[in-house]
Design an enzyme around this catalytic site. Structure first.
Site, PDB file in Angstrom:
ATOM      1  N   THR A  75      35.321   4.617  45.492  1.00 11.73           N
ATOM      2  CA  THR A  75      36.389   5.342  46.183  1.00 11.73           C
ATOM      3  C   THR A  75      36.321   6.841  45.941  1.00 11.73           C
ATOM      4  OG1 THR A  75      37.900   3.456  46.114  1.00 11.73           O
ATOM      5  CG2 THR A  75      38.902   5.630  46.327  1.00 11.73           C
ATOM      6  N   HIS A  97      39.596  36.742  26.183  1.00 13.20           N
ATOM      7  CA  HIS A  97      40.502  37.531  27.005  1.00 13.20           C
ATOM      8  C   HIS A  97      39.685  38.290  28.054  1.00 13.20           C
ATOM      9  CE1 HIS A  97      43.826  40.252  27.994  1.00 13.20           C
ATOM     10  NE2 HIS A  97      42.930  41.234  27.934  1.00 13.20           N
TER      11      HIS A  97
END
Length: 439
Positions: free
Chosen positions: A42, A426
């Site tokens: 599926t 960051h």
């Protein structure tokens, strides 16, 4: 009759992985799949892969034809990859319709041809099918499709109605709103995303409405009828509205009714889910049901987890079981994606747990400004006595990725204080977990 060590019925995630692994261990394995277009199961063919391919392609501003071609390219490639890999492992692949004759014997039919296969170990991996409710005209209309057929339409509907405001319905609503279709969602419940944090559900609905989606909540669709000009009407509260296409997305149910289980001692639930024990074994020793057909969470990754359980049980290489499964994350791929794991605040309160909670708007996150997408919110619940993480909801672009960080922390009993003091790169979205867990 052909005899094997193992027979797998269905080419889904758990079944195909078990077949390949056991064949590599020297077992004689057969896999039966009734539909060549479902090689891989599926997820690859009518689930996660094509829908997410369409969502990604839509963001690239492709035409509808280009969009569908891209989807078919990806699906065909993965389908062939699965077939090639399975056969290379030594598994014998049968194309045909499988039914049980008795507990350990199945009949495989392909047109006029039929043969019998037997094995001491049989894996049922037939997945789930769309379910529908008795709405007059629903099944008779030429302009009503389920989620499977929706992936093969050749023309973009200008006006699309979606019956069902669950995960499947909302994902298609977001997709087609992004393609500039006029989308209306009809949902019987009084609100969408009822199992999510209320603030998140309300925010999600407002975003989808901003994207042009209209919601009809707490309603019952009374009738569907094709019109003379090739469209379809939908009636609610005596009022009719005409659409180009209607998608019914009323959930999926285990695909077990066609298996001839009445010829066996295999028991099923009222919903047709095959009953299994902690190791996915049915009420007949040596027969296992894995994936959606056993009534568990309808996710590809839980199907793969069923593989781990059964493989360990069959080989003696592990004792992992359903009862040890915990903290299953999920993502609804609306815009932006909505991910969740563990308990909501309501659930923590109902359990009588000592908890504290914190919310952090995406608009307060530096990376979100770089991405130019300030929509969404993070919310986390922690145990105020043990510092354990109880649950989290992440509603932002990329949330499907970093929800897994929190799941891993929960599984390993890592206190929230560890994440609060963790060093993240960051500028990233994940670094905002520092602030989120900073109580």
């Amino acid at each position: 009759m052909y005899t094997y060590d193992m027979i797998v019925i269905g080419f889904g995630k758990a079944g195909k992985t078990l077949a390949a692994k056991m064949a590599q261990l020297g077992k004689k394995v057969a896999l039966v799949e009734k539909d060549q277009s479902m090689y891989g199961g599926t997820c690859i063919n009518i689930g996660c892969i094509p829908t997410k391919t369409l969502i990604t392609a839509a963001k690239e501003k492709m035409t509808f034809a280009e969009l569908m071609n891209q989807k078919e390219t990806v699906v065909s490639r993965l389908r062939q990859k699965n077939k090639t890999g399975l056969e290379a492992s030594g598994v014998v692949l049968y194309n045909g319709f499988a039914q049980f004759i008795s507990d350990k014997v199945i009949e495989v039919k392909a047109g006029e041809d039929q043969l019998e296969l037997s094995a001491e170990t049989i894996i049922i991996n037939t997945g789930a099918v769309s379910q529908h409710f008795p709405i007059p005209g629903l099944m008779e209309s030429k302009h009503v499709v389920d989620s499977t057929a929706m992936l093969s339409i050749t023309e973009k509907p200008k006006k699309l109605a979606i019956i069902g405001g669950g995960n499947i319905g909302l994902e298609f609503a977001s997709l087609y709103a992004g393609l500039e279709s006029k989308v209306s969602v009809y949902e019987a419940a009084p609100k969408i995303l009822g199992s999510y944090e209320p603030i998140v559900a309300e925010m999600a609905q407002s975003y989808m409405e901003e994207d042009g989606i209209t919601f009809h909540l707490g309603v019952k669709v009374e009738e569907i009828a094709d019109t003379e000009d090739g469209k379809v009407s939908l009636s609610v509260n005596g009022q009719k509205e005409v659409f180009d296409l209607i998608l019914y997305a009323m959930g999926r149910k285990p695909a077990s009714s066609h298996l001839g289980l009445e010829n066996t001692a295999i028991e099923v639930s009222d919903r047709g889910a095959i009953l299994v024990d902690d190791f996915c074994q049915t009420t007949v020793k040596g027969i296992y049901a894995v994936g959606d057909v056993n009534g568990g969470p309808q996710f590809t990754y839980t199907s793969l987890d069923d593989f781990r359980i059964v493989f360990g049980h069959l080989t003696g290489q592990g004792h992992y079981s359903h009862s040890e499964r915990k903290n299953i994350p999920s993502t609804t791929f609306i815009n932006p994606p909505l991910a969740q794991v563990g308990l909501t605040e309501k659930e923590a309160k109902e359990k009588g747990l000592a908890y504290k909670t914190k919310e952090l708007l995406v608009a307060n996150m530096p990376r979100a400004h770089i991405n130019n997408d300030l929509r969404g919110i993070f919310k986390v619940i922690v145990n105020s006595q043990t510092n354990a993480i109880l649950g989290a909801t992440l509603f932002a672009e990329g949330s499907q990725e970093y929800i897994n960080l929190i799941k891993m922390a929960m599984d390993n009993n890592i206190p929230y204080t560890y994440i609060k003091n963790q060093i993240f790169t960051h500028p990233t979205m994940s670094e905002n977990l520092n602030d989120l867990f900073n109580f």
